[in-house]
Each structure stands twice: as structure tokens, then as C-alpha cells.
Design an enzyme around this catalytic site. Structure first.
Site, PDB file in Angstrom:
ATOM      1  N   MET A  70       0.906  -1.098  -0.007  1.00  0.00           N
ATOM      2  CA  MET A  70       0.047   0.033   0.080  1.00  0.00           C
ATOM      3  C   MET A  70       0.955   1.203  -0.110  1.00  0.00           C
ATOM      4  O   MET A  70       0.254   2.165   0.526  1.00  0.00           O
ATOM      5  CB  MET A  70      -0.867  -0.182   1.216  1.00  0.00           C
ATOM      6  CG  MET A  70      -1.804  -1.163   1.282  1.00  0.00           C
ATOM      7  SD  MET A  70      -3.489  -0.818   2.023  1.00  0.00           S
ATOM      8  CE  MET A  70      -3.081  -0.537   3.495  1.00  0.00           C
ATOM      9  N   ALA A 106       3.894   3.863   1.190  1.00  0.00           N
ATOM     10  CA  ALA A 106       4.466   4.339   2.380  1.00  0.00           C
ATOM     11  C   ALA A 106       5.612   3.357   2.717  1.00  0.00           C
ATOM     12  O   ALA A 106       5.666   2.720   3.881  1.00  0.00           O
ATOM     13  CB  ALA A 106       3.462   4.529   3.522  1.00  0.00           C
ATOM     14  N   LEU A 107       6.467   2.906   1.730  1.00  0.00           N
ATOM     15  CA  LEU A 107       7.462   1.998   2.062  1.00  0.00           C
ATOM     16  C   LEU A 107       8.568   2.252   2.847  1.00  0.00           C
ATOM     17  O   LEU A 107       8.953   3.329   2.836  1.00  0.00           O
ATOM     18  CB  LEU A 107       8.092   1.567   0.475  1.00  0.00           C
ATOM     19  CG  LEU A 107       6.960   1.050  -0.824  1.00  0.00           C
ATOM     20  CD1 LEU A 107       7.654   0.602  -2.012  1.00  0.00           C
ATOM     21  CD2 LEU A 107       5.875   0.129   0.002  1.00  0.00           C
ATOM     22  N   GLU A 145      12.076  -0.074   4.983  1.00  0.00           N
ATOM     23  CA  GLU A 145      13.206  -1.338   4.907  1.00  0.00           C
ATOM     24  C   GLU A 145      12.387  -2.424   4.916  1.00  0.00           C
ATOM     25  O   GLU A 145      12.903  -3.394   4.320  1.00  0.00           O
ATOM     26  CB  GLU A 145      14.153  -1.130   5.923  1.00  0.00           C
ATOM     27  CG  GLU A 145      15.203  -0.026   5.368  1.00  0.00           C
ATOM     28  CD  GLU A 145      15.398   0.042   3.855  1.00  0.00           C
ATOM     29  OE1 GLU A 145      16.191  -0.879   3.508  1.00  0.00           O
ATOM     30  OE2 GLU A 145      15.300   1.124   3.284  1.00  0.00           O
ATOM     31  N   HIS A 185       9.356  -3.184   3.740  1.00  0.00           N
ATOM     32  CA  HIS A 185       9.115  -3.644   2.187  1.00  0.00           C
ATOM     33  C   HIS A 185      10.326  -3.875   1.492  1.00  0.00           C
ATOM     34  O   HIS A 185      10.073  -4.868   0.308  1.00  0.00           O
ATOM     35  CB  HIS A 185       8.225  -2.410   1.517  1.00  0.00           C
ATOM     36  CG  HIS A 185       6.935  -1.951   2.421  1.00  0.00           C
ATOM     37  ND1 HIS A 185       6.889  -0.945   3.111  1.00  0.00           N
ATOM     38  CD2 HIS A 185       5.877  -2.593   2.421  1.00  0.00           C
ATOM     39  CE1 HIS A 185       5.654  -1.000   3.785  1.00  0.00           C
ATOM     40  NE2 HIS A 185       4.735  -1.981   3.142  1.00  0.00           N
ATOM     41  N   ASP A 217       2.553  -9.029   9.333  1.00  0.00           N
ATOM     42  CA  ASP A 217       1.087  -9.185   9.424  1.00  0.00           C
ATOM     43  C   ASP A 217       0.761 -10.611   9.277  1.00  0.00           C
ATOM     44  O   ASP A 217       0.261 -11.244   8.280  1.00  0.00           O
ATOM     45  CB  ASP A 217       0.688  -8.694   8.125  1.00  0.00           C
ATOM     46  CG  ASP A 217       0.479  -6.880   8.169  1.00  0.00           C
ATOM     47  OD1 ASP A 217      -0.158  -6.246   8.655  1.00  0.00           O
ATOM     48  OD2 ASP A 217       1.563  -6.518   7.800  1.00  0.00           O
ATOM     49  N   VAL A 244      11.214  -6.968   9.656  1.00  0.00           N
ATOM     50  CA  VAL A 244      12.444  -6.186   9.983  1.00  0.00           C
ATOM     51  C   VAL A 244      12.226  -5.270  10.951  1.00  0.00           C
ATOM     52  O   VAL A 244      11.009  -4.609  10.966  1.00  0.00           O
ATOM     53  CB  VAL A 244      12.771  -5.376   8.419  1.00  0.00           C
ATOM     54  CG1 VAL A 244      14.113  -4.605   8.500  1.00  0.00           C
ATOM     55  CG2 VAL A 244      13.007  -6.496   7.314  1.00  0.00           C
TER      56      VAL A 244
END
Ligand code: PAF
Length: 283
Positions: A27, A29-30, A32, A34, A156, A182
Site C-alpha cells: 500500500m 509508504a514503503l 526497509e 518492504h 502481518d 524487519v
């Protein structure tokens, strides 16, 4: 790296016409966390010699938010996101507008939401309908991207199990890979929502990973749950749940692998985290 904003263009730029890529849905708003998912997906694509490499989607999905205000305030940082994708090894980014995913006047079916999505006292108790929205958008993205492998974060944890179960239910030939969480220095799991924490709340939020790690010295799930609640209470963190469950089905723990999971509010920010759990002294 190629950036497209419509499914039509995505299909056009994919040399293989599908099945020859890996995929990381996000979604935006990346951070580290991601970046590690994209790097992992890009590595898998390279190992398997997949022509279209790693595809990343950036789409803030309105149907998985319970509150419009939360959807509105979700951070949108497209330029930084694209730079991160490129650095991490993405080959194609699909960043559609809402109308491309949910065409006006077209009712997009919600796939059958697997049982793991509605286990009591977990996400569904606090975000009813959330996983319906997640399943709806992930199925849609899977249908458009048609990846061989899709990589999701273990942070998640319940979402990862829901997606695995949905993929099986749909009999999609997609391998769902979970990638390790992370963490920031001090243990806080990386999240797009961390940017909303004040300095003081960020320090308090570290108690979440501390509470999870403390469960490793407990002998039973009941003890583990008590330890988590106690540590969160000491730091005046409002706990939504702090539980030990079967790692896959998220029902009450049995003989199989187990997971300790927390959802809590620190100030106005809702955070989730989890770790593998087994009774102290066992291997
Ligand atoms: O984990 C997320 O960021 C979202 O739930 C996902 C899987 C991209 C679906 O919108």
C-alpha cells in the site's frame, strides 16, 4: 524499472503474459521492511529466471479500511516509494488509481474469506470486514499480475495465513512466501504507521517486541499471555489482544507450531507484531 498505472498497461509491458514473475503487493509508504520483501522477490525471480522479474503494486486499498479517516490519513509517498522499489530490485511497478482496481459501476466480488480471518479475539474483532477487503484486492491483483510467487511480510501474520488459505481455496498456482519482520533498533517492528509515533510513544512501543520476546521464558500459553499483558500494562499500552495461537489456523494452541501475537494502541497509533512461540526449554 517500468511504472504503469493501469492493468491494461501492466499486461502490455509484461513480456511473458503472466506466470513468469514474482509479486509484492503493497500500500506504499514503503520502508526497509518492504525493501526486504522486494529484494527477496527479485532474488527468487532471478534464481528462477523469470522473464518479468519482480512486480510491485502500490495501491492504498479503500475496501480494507474500517474508518474513512484512517484511509485518508494513510501516508502517500509515491516518489520515495518508486526510488525504494528501484533500489530493491523491482522490475515493474503497478500503481493504479482506485478506478482501475474497482471500475465504476462494476461490482467486484469478495472471494470466500477463509476461516482463519475470523478467529475470535484477533484482527476481525477489532477491524471487522478488514480481511474481506484484503482478500478482494489481493485476488484482483493476483488475477492481473498472475505471479508464480507472491511475497508477504510475516509482521502481518494473520494476513499471511489468510492469503495462504485464500490462494489454496481458489486453487491458484501461486506460491505464497512469508518474509521475516524487519525491526528498528530497539526491536520495534517496521511499519508505515511508525511515522505517526511521537518520540515518547516510539520508546513505549518497544515494549511490544519486548513483551513478545519475554514469552520465550514461559512454559504455557496461559503464562505467555499473562507475561505479555503485564509488560504492556507497565508501559501503559492499550492492549487489543496478546495471545498465543496455533501458527497456521490461529485457533487455540495445540500440538503444532505456535505464534504469540499482539495488537495494541500506543497513543493514537495501532501496532501489531508477533513471534514464533514454544514452551521454554523445548527445542
Ligand atoms: O499488507 C498490505 O500492505 C495490504 O494489506 C495488501 C496485502 C497490500 C493488500 O492491500
Amino acid at each position: 524499472m517500468i511504472v504503469v498505472t493501469t492493468a491494461r498497461d501492466l499486461v502490455r509491458v509484461m513480456v511473458s503474459g503472466g506466470r513468469l514473475c514474482t509479486f509484492v503487493p503493497t500500500m506504499g509508504a514503503l520502508h526497509e521492511g518492504h525493501a526486504s520483501l522486494v529484494t527477496r522477490a527479485a532474488e527468487i525471480a532471478k534464481q528462477r529466471d523469470l522473464t518479468d522479474g519482480c512486480v510491485v503494486s502500490i495501491f492504498v486499498n479503500p475496501t480494507q479500511f474500517n474508518e474513512k479517516a484512517d484511509f485518508d490519513r494513510y501516508p502517500r509517498t509515491v516518489d520515495a516509494d518508486l526510488a525504494l522499489c528501484e533500489r530493491a530490485g523491482a522490475s515493474i511497478v503497478y500503481a493504479p488509481a482506485v478506478g482501475d482496481v474497482y471500475p465504476a459501476g462494476e461490482q467486484l466480488a469478495v472471494p470466500e474469506v477463509p476461516a482463519v480471518a475470523t478467529q475470535p479475539k484477533l484482527e476481525d474483532a477489532h477491524r471487522p470486514g478488514h480481511f474481506g477487503g484484503v482478500c478482494q484486492v489481493v485476488k484482483r491483483l493476483f488475477d492481473v499480475v498472475r505471479p508464480q510467487v507472491a511475497v508477504f511480510g510475516e509482521k502481518d501474520w494473520q494476513q499471511l495465513q489468510v492469503i495462504r488459505a485464500m490462494t489454496q481455496q481458489l486453487r491458484y498456482p501461486i506460491e505464497v512466501v512469508g518474509a521475516a519482520t524487519v525491526r528498528e533498533k530497539g526491536g520495534l517492528a517496521m511499519s508505515s504507521r511508525n511515522r505517526f509515533l511521537s518520540e515518547e510513544d516510539r520508546n513505549r512501543a518497544m515494549a511490544i517486541s519486548e513483551a513478545l520476546c519475554e514469552t520465550w521464558s514461559t512454559a504455557t500459553p496461559t503464562e505467555a499471555e499473562a507475561v505479555m499483558r503485564q509488560i504492556l500494562a507497565v508501559h501503559q499500552i492499550e492492549t487489543e489482544y496478546a495471545v498465543v495461537r496455533d501458527a497456521i489456523s490461529l485457533v487455540a494452541p495445540g500440538a503444532g507450531p505456535m505464534r504469540a501475537l499482539i495488537a495494541a494502541r500506543v497513543g493514537s497509533v495501532r501496532l501489531i507484531d508477533n513471534v514464533a512461540w514454544r514452551p521454554a526449554g523445548t527445542v
